[in-house]
Each structure stands twice: as structure tokens, then as C-alpha cells.
Design a protein around this motif. Structure first.
Motif, PDB file in Angstrom:
ATOM      1  N   LEU A  53       0.830  -1.199   0.000  1.00  0.00           N
ATOM      2  CA  LEU A  53       0.000   0.000   0.000  1.00  0.00           C
ATOM      3  C   LEU A  53       0.869   1.256   0.000  1.00  0.00           C
ATOM      4  O   LEU A  53       0.613   2.194  -0.761  1.00  0.00           O
ATOM      5  CB  LEU A  53      -0.918   0.001   1.223  1.00  0.00           C
ATOM      6  N   ASP A  54       1.910   1.271   0.808  1.00  0.00           N
ATOM      7  CA  ASP A  54       2.794   2.432   0.894  1.00  0.00           C
ATOM      8  C   ASP A  54       3.538   2.701  -0.414  1.00  0.00           C
ATOM      9  O   ASP A  54       3.923   3.843  -0.684  1.00  0.00           O
ATOM     10  CB  ASP A  54       3.812   2.250   2.019  1.00  0.00           C
ATOM     11  N   ASN A  55       3.749   1.671  -1.231  1.00  0.00           N
ATOM     12  CA  ASN A  55       4.490   1.828  -2.484  1.00  0.00           C
ATOM     13  C   ASN A  55       3.607   2.104  -3.692  1.00  0.00           C
ATOM     14  O   ASN A  55       4.126   2.282  -4.798  1.00  0.00           O
ATOM     15  CB  ASN A  55       5.356   0.591  -2.735  1.00  0.00           C
ATOM     16  N   LEU A  56       2.299   2.171  -3.498  1.00  0.00           N
ATOM     17  CA  LEU A  56       1.425   2.539  -4.612  1.00  0.00           C
ATOM     18  C   LEU A  56       1.695   3.990  -4.988  1.00  0.00           C
ATOM     19  O   LEU A  56       2.039   4.810  -4.126  1.00  0.00           O
ATOM     20  CB  LEU A  56      -0.046   2.367  -4.217  1.00  0.00           C
ATOM     21  N   PRO A  57       1.526   4.329  -6.267  1.00  0.00           N
ATOM     22  CA  PRO A  57       1.775   5.719  -6.668  1.00  0.00           C
ATOM     23  C   PRO A  57       0.796   6.665  -5.962  1.00  0.00           C
ATOM     24  O   PRO A  57      -0.381   6.353  -5.803  1.00  0.00           O
ATOM     25  CB  PRO A  57       1.538   5.725  -8.171  1.00  0.00           C
ATOM     26  N   GLU A  58       1.309   7.795  -5.554  1.00  0.00           N
ATOM     27  CA  GLU A  58       0.476   8.801  -4.918  1.00  0.00           C
ATOM     28  C   GLU A  58      -0.181   9.646  -5.996  1.00  0.00           C
ATOM     29  O   GLU A  58       0.475  10.092  -6.926  1.00  0.00           O
ATOM     30  CB  GLU A  58       1.339   9.683  -4.008  1.00  0.00           C
ATOM     31  N   MET A  59      -1.470   9.864  -5.846  1.00  0.00           N
ATOM     32  CA  MET A  59      -2.195  10.675  -6.832  1.00  0.00           C
ATOM     33  C   MET A  59      -2.148  12.137  -6.395  1.00  0.00           C
ATOM     34  O   MET A  59      -2.571  12.478  -5.286  1.00  0.00           O
ATOM     35  CB  MET A  59      -3.651  10.215  -6.928  1.00  0.00           C
ATOM     36  N   LYS A  60      -1.606  12.954  -7.251  1.00  0.00           N
ATOM     37  CA  LYS A  60      -1.507  14.384  -6.967  1.00  0.00           C
ATOM     38  C   LYS A  60      -2.761  15.076  -7.533  1.00  0.00           C
ATOM     39  O   LYS A  60      -3.223  14.729  -8.613  1.00  0.00           O
ATOM     40  CB  LYS A  60      -0.279  14.991  -7.639  1.00  0.00           C
ATOM     41  N   PRO A  61      -3.297  16.052  -6.807  1.00  0.00           N
ATOM     42  CA  PRO A  61      -4.470  16.750  -7.338  1.00  0.00           C
ATOM     43  C   PRO A  61      -4.089  17.556  -8.585  1.00  0.00           C
ATOM     44  O   PRO A  61      -2.961  18.048  -8.698  1.00  0.00           O
ATOM     45  CB  PRO A  61      -4.889  17.670  -6.204  1.00  0.00           C
ATOM     46  N   ALA A  62      -5.028  17.624  -9.506  1.00  0.00           N
ATOM     47  CA  ALA A  62      -4.799  18.390 -10.728  1.00  0.00           C
ATOM     48  C   ALA A  62      -4.696  19.869 -10.396  1.00  0.00           C
ATOM     49  O   ALA A  62      -5.407  20.371  -9.521  1.00  0.00           O
ATOM     50  CB  ALA A  62      -5.916  18.136 -11.726  1.00  0.00           C
ATOM     51  N   LYS A  63      -3.805  20.548 -11.077  1.00  0.00           N
ATOM     52  CA  LYS A  63      -3.662  21.998 -10.860  1.00  0.00           C
ATOM     53  C   LYS A  63      -4.842  22.696 -11.505  1.00  0.00           C
ATOM     54  O   LYS A  63      -5.236  22.389 -12.626  1.00  0.00           O
ATOM     55  CB  LYS A  63      -2.359  22.502 -11.456  1.00  0.00           C
ATOM     56  N   GLU A  64      -5.392  23.672 -10.778  1.00  0.00           N
ATOM     57  CA  GLU A  64      -6.505  24.429 -11.317  1.00  0.00           C
ATOM     58  C   GLU A  64      -5.982  25.486 -12.279  1.00  0.00           C
ATOM     59  O   GLU A  64      -4.944  26.101 -12.049  1.00  0.00           O
ATOM     60  CB  GLU A  64      -7.278  25.112 -10.186  1.00  0.00           C
ATOM     61  N   GLU A  65      -6.720  25.686 -13.356  1.00  0.00           N
ATOM     62  CA  GLU A  65      -6.346  26.685 -14.334  1.00  0.00           C
ATOM     63  C   GLU A  65      -6.868  28.049 -13.866  1.00  0.00           C
ATOM     64  O   GLU A  65      -7.975  28.168 -13.388  1.00  0.00           O
ATOM     65  CB  GLU A  65      -6.952  26.331 -15.699  1.00  0.00           C
ATOM     66  N   ALA A  66      -6.043  29.067 -13.986  1.00  0.00           N
ATOM     67  CA  ALA A  66      -6.456  30.404 -13.536  1.00  0.00           C
ATOM     68  C   ALA A  66      -7.215  31.149 -14.591  1.00  0.00           C
ATOM     69  O   ALA A  66      -7.200  30.944 -15.724  1.00  0.00           O
ATOM     70  CB  ALA A  66      -5.236  31.203 -13.115  1.00  0.00           C
TER      71      ALA A  66
END
Length: 66
Positions: A53-66
Motif C-alpha cells: 500500500l505504501d508503495n502505490l503511486p500517490e495521486m496528486k491533485p490536478a492543478k486548477e487553471e487560472a
């Protein structure tokens, strides 16, 4: 006194981690999770489950467009 198991069965792991048997067996074949065999029974140590579980890829939140 409640006894906490030190290992999961295949079904127990799938239930605890919310994955299907197919994904678990794919991860085993790929060498990303270690299992032990007790006769015909496949066991996954709690430490190995947590490491997976610790080695699963971490999902980063998508950057919001300004």
C-alpha cells in the motif's frame, strides 16, 4: 480479548484493501507483493500488505487553471 491476525488470506486481503482477486494475483506475479504459502493456502503478512500500500503511486491533485 480480541486477537488480531498477523496475516491475511487472499479474500481477507481483498476485502481489507478494497481490491479484487485479479489485481492481487497480478501484483503477486509482478513481484510487487510478497506472499507465503501454508499448504495450498496463500497468506499475505500484514507488513507486506502495508508495504504494498505504501508503495502505490500517490495521486496528486490536478492543478486548477487560472
Amino acid at each position: 480479548m480480541e486477537v488480531t491476525p498477523n496475516a491475511f488470506t487472499v479474500d481477507g486481503f481483498c476485502s481489507a484493501y478494497g481490491v479484487g482477486r485479479s489485481l492481487l494475483y497480478e501484483e503477486i506475479r509482478a513481484g510487487r507483493i510478497s506472499v507465503r504459502k501454508a499448504g495450498r493456502r496463500t497468506l499475505i503478512r500484514k507488513e507486506d500488505a502495508q508495504a504494498w500500500l505504501d508503495n502505490l503511486p500517490e495521486m496528486k491533485p490536478a492543478k486548477e487553471e487560472a
